[in-house]
Design a protein around this motif. Structure first.
Motif, PDB file in Angstrom:
ATOM      1  N   LEU A  59      -6.597  56.514  18.032  1.00  0.00           N
ATOM      2  CA  LEU A  59      -7.721  56.227  18.925  1.00  0.00           C
ATOM      3  C   LEU A  59      -7.987  54.732  19.059  1.00  0.00           C
ATOM      4  O   LEU A  59      -8.292  54.241  20.145  1.00  0.00           O
ATOM      5  N   ALA A  60      -7.858  54.003  17.953  1.00  0.00           N
ATOM      6  CA  ALA A  60      -8.215  52.584  17.960  1.00  0.00           C
ATOM      7  C   ALA A  60      -7.117  51.700  18.543  1.00  0.00           C
ATOM      8  O   ALA A  60      -7.380  50.840  19.388  1.00  0.00           O
ATOM      9  N   GLU A  61      -5.879  51.925  18.102  1.00  0.00           N
ATOM     10  CA  GLU A  61      -4.789  51.043  18.495  1.00  0.00           C
ATOM     11  C   GLU A  61      -4.102  51.458  19.785  1.00  0.00           C
ATOM     12  O   GLU A  61      -3.567  50.627  20.511  1.00  0.00           O
ATOM     13  N   LYS A  62      -4.104  52.751  20.078  1.00  0.00           N
ATOM     14  CA  LYS A  62      -3.349  53.250  21.222  1.00  0.00           C
ATOM     15  C   LYS A  62      -4.248  53.826  22.316  1.00  0.00           C
ATOM     16  O   LYS A  62      -3.770  54.451  23.251  1.00  0.00           O
ATOM     17  N   SER A  63      -5.541  53.585  22.211  1.00  0.00           N
ATOM     18  CA  SER A  63      -6.486  54.175  23.167  1.00  0.00           C
ATOM     19  C   SER A  63      -6.387  53.567  24.559  1.00  0.00           C
ATOM     20  O   SER A  63      -6.855  54.156  25.525  1.00  0.00           O
ATOM     21  N   ASP A  64      -5.782  52.370  24.675  1.00  0.00           N
ATOM     22  CA  ASP A  64      -5.674  51.727  25.981  1.00  0.00           C
ATOM     23  C   ASP A  64      -4.977  52.632  26.988  1.00  0.00           C
ATOM     24  O   ASP A  64      -5.329  52.662  28.164  1.00  0.00           O
ATOM     25  N   TYR A  65      -3.981  53.372  26.544  1.00  0.00           N
ATOM     26  CA  TYR A  65      -3.187  54.174  27.463  1.00  0.00           C
ATOM     27  C   TYR A  65      -3.816  55.535  27.767  1.00  0.00           C
ATOM     28  O   TYR A  65      -3.346  56.243  28.656  1.00  0.00           O
ATOM     29  N   ILE A  66      -4.857  55.915  27.018  1.00  0.00           N
ATOM     30  CA  ILE A  66      -5.513  57.201  27.248  1.00  0.00           C
ATOM     31  C   ILE A  66      -6.101  57.262  28.652  1.00  0.00           C
ATOM     32  O   ILE A  66      -6.098  58.310  29.293  1.00  0.00           O
ATOM     33  N   SER A  67      -6.586  56.114  29.167  1.00  0.00           N
ATOM     34  CA  SER A  67      -7.181  56.081  30.506  1.00  0.00           C
ATOM     35  C   SER A  67      -6.157  56.330  31.606  1.00  0.00           C
ATOM     36  O   SER A  67      -6.526  56.613  32.748  1.00  0.00           O
ATOM     37  N   LEU A  68      -4.871  56.240  31.284  1.00  0.00           N
ATOM     38  CA  LEU A  68      -3.823  56.481  32.273  1.00  0.00           C
ATOM     39  C   LEU A  68      -3.428  57.950  32.339  1.00  0.00           C
ATOM     40  O   LEU A  68      -2.625  58.342  33.186  1.00  0.00           O
ATOM     41  N   LEU A  69      -3.981  58.762  31.447  1.00  0.00           N
ATOM     42  CA  LEU A  69      -3.648  60.183  31.399  1.00  0.00           C
ATOM     43  C   LEU A  69      -4.753  60.996  32.046  1.00  0.00           C
ATOM     44  O   LEU A  69      -5.933  60.745  31.814  1.00  0.00           O
ATOM     45  N   ILE A 125       1.986  71.591  22.689  1.00  0.00           N
ATOM     46  CA  ILE A 125       1.829  72.015  24.089  1.00  0.00           C
ATOM     47  C   ILE A 125       1.805  70.805  25.020  1.00  0.00           C
ATOM     48  O   ILE A 125       2.476  70.784  26.063  1.00  0.00           O
ATOM     49  N   TYR A 126       1.032  69.786  24.627  1.00  0.00           N
ATOM     50  CA  TYR A 126       0.928  68.604  25.481  1.00  0.00           C
ATOM     51  C   TYR A 126       2.254  67.854  25.536  1.00  0.00           C
ATOM     52  O   TYR A 126       2.593  67.245  26.557  1.00  0.00           O
ATOM     53  N   TYR A 127       3.004  67.907  24.453  1.00  0.00           N
ATOM     54  CA  TYR A 127       4.339  67.292  24.416  1.00  0.00           C
ATOM     55  C   TYR A 127       5.213  67.881  25.522  1.00  0.00           C
ATOM     56  O   TYR A 127       5.968  67.162  26.184  1.00  0.00           O
ATOM     57  N   GLN A 128       5.095  69.202  25.720  1.00  0.00           N
ATOM     58  CA  GLN A 128       5.888  69.876  26.738  1.00  0.00           C
ATOM     59  C   GLN A 128       5.402  69.553  28.153  1.00  0.00           C
ATOM     60  O   GLN A 128       6.191  69.522  29.102  1.00  0.00           O
ATOM     61  N   GLN A 129       4.109  69.297  28.302  1.00  0.00           N
ATOM     62  CA  GLN A 129       3.518  69.092  29.631  1.00  0.00           C
ATOM     63  C   GLN A 129       3.459  67.634  30.057  1.00  0.00           C
ATOM     64  O   GLN A 129       3.216  67.342  31.233  1.00  0.00           O
ATOM     65  N   LEU A 130       3.690  66.736  29.130  1.00  0.00           N
ATOM     66  CA  LEU A 130       3.462  65.310  29.380  1.00  0.00           C
ATOM     67  C   LEU A 130       4.291  64.770  30.536  1.00  0.00           C
ATOM     68  O   LEU A 130       3.782  64.056  31.402  1.00  0.00           O
ATOM     69  N   SER A 131       5.566  65.106  30.572  1.00  0.00           N
ATOM     70  CA  SER A 131       6.453  64.582  31.605  1.00  0.00           C
ATOM     71  C   SER A 131       5.965  64.947  32.996  1.00  0.00           C
ATOM     72  O   SER A 131       5.887  64.092  33.892  1.00  0.00           O
ATOM     73  N   LEU A 132       5.585  66.210  33.182  1.00  0.00           N
ATOM     74  CA  LEU A 132       5.103  66.662  34.492  1.00  0.00           C
ATOM     75  C   LEU A 132       3.800  65.962  34.858  1.00  0.00           C
ATOM     76  O   LEU A 132       3.619  65.539  36.007  1.00  0.00           O
ATOM     77  N   GLU A 133       2.905  65.809  33.895  1.00  0.00           N
ATOM     78  CA  GLU A 133       1.615  65.158  34.178  1.00  0.00           C
ATOM     79  C   GLU A 133       1.816  63.711  34.628  1.00  0.00           C
ATOM     80  O   GLU A 133       1.206  63.267  35.602  1.00  0.00           O
TER      81      GLU A 133
END
Length: 252
Positions: A42-52, A113-121
């Motif tokens: 959450l702290a170090e990698k949260s920057d990219y959460i807004s892109l999802l 589950i999200y690992y499987q869906q990530l590419s499509l998203e």
């Protein structure tokens, strides 16, 4: 004969107590590790959460943080319940172990589950997020994430640099003639995005594959941590049941 049986039961109870104490000590340490992984995500990698577009990635991290805190508290409670030989505390301890077990299994399943869906998203949403929200009012987190993404992974656009021709910001006067954001440049200077020559920008590759690989690696870590600690807890629940049964069968 009765004295021998009681002595045997007592020795068995003592062994279970020490086994459960050792388990709780390492369980407490594991709780700190689980919480650290969730907090780090959450702290170090949260920057990219807004892109999802989905909140599943952050949800798995929050679950690990909560589970980690509860694990550390439960470890302390387990030590108290073990050495005080209080069956009511052991019941509470077992219920907490079961709740944590379920939380971590859920985190692991969500990560898978999200690992499987990530590419499509990412294929469906990343380009739109970058071109429609970059430099827009109220979307500062997206702007910061895009700039960091392009610089950190040395890429430009979702699929490639031509994606930026559809950007609302690039089409506006605010872009000052830029063809791509300055964060696409190999060496950032003011207005360097006006020149889209391969010597100036990361023209060869887009960011979608690099971001996908990055998030998938972290999902593997989250899933592995959640499932691993959950499996270890099975032993804790078995030791607790054995100790509870041993205490229950002893005379008072």
């Amino acid at each position: 004969m009765r004295e021998y049986t009681e002595k045997k039961e007592t020795c068995g109870t003592i062994c279970l107590k020490y086994l459960l104490f050792i388990f709780n000590f390492f369980f407490w340490l594991a709780g700190g590790a689980v919480m650290a992984v969730g907090a780090w995500t959450l702290a170090e990698k949260s920057d990219y959460i807004s892109l999802l577009s989905s909140s599943t990635y952050s949800a798995t991290a929050y679950i690990l943080v909560v589970a980690g805190v509860v694990v550390m508290v439960t470890g302390i409670l387990g030590c108290c319940a073990t050495f005080k030989e209080r069956r009511n505390l052991l019941r509470v301890y077992f219920i907490l172990l079961l709740c944590i077990f379920l939380l971590e299994i859920i985190a692991g399943i969500l990560a898978y589950i999200y690992y499987q869906q990530l590419s499509l998203e990412l294929k469906q949403n990343l380009k739109n997020t970058m071109t429609q929200k970059y430099r827009r009012e109220g979307e500062e987190s997206v702007t910061s994430a895009v700039d960091k993404l392009q610089q950190e992974f040395k890429c430009c656009g979702s699929n490639n640099y031509t994606d930026w021709t559809d950007s609302l910001w690039i089409k506006s006067s605010e872009a000052s003639g830029r063809k791509v954001p300055d964060s696409c440049c190999k060496t950032i200077t003011d207005l360097c995005g006006r020149r889209d020559h391969p010597s100036n920008i990361y023209k060869e590759s887009g960011c979608i594959t690099k971001l996908e690989n990055f998030i998938q690696e972290h999902l593997k870590i989250i899933g592995a941590v959640g499932i691993s600690i959950a499996c270890v807890q099975i032993f804790g629940m078995i030791f607790t049941c054995c100790l509870y049964k041993s205490l229950k069968s002893e005379p008072y």
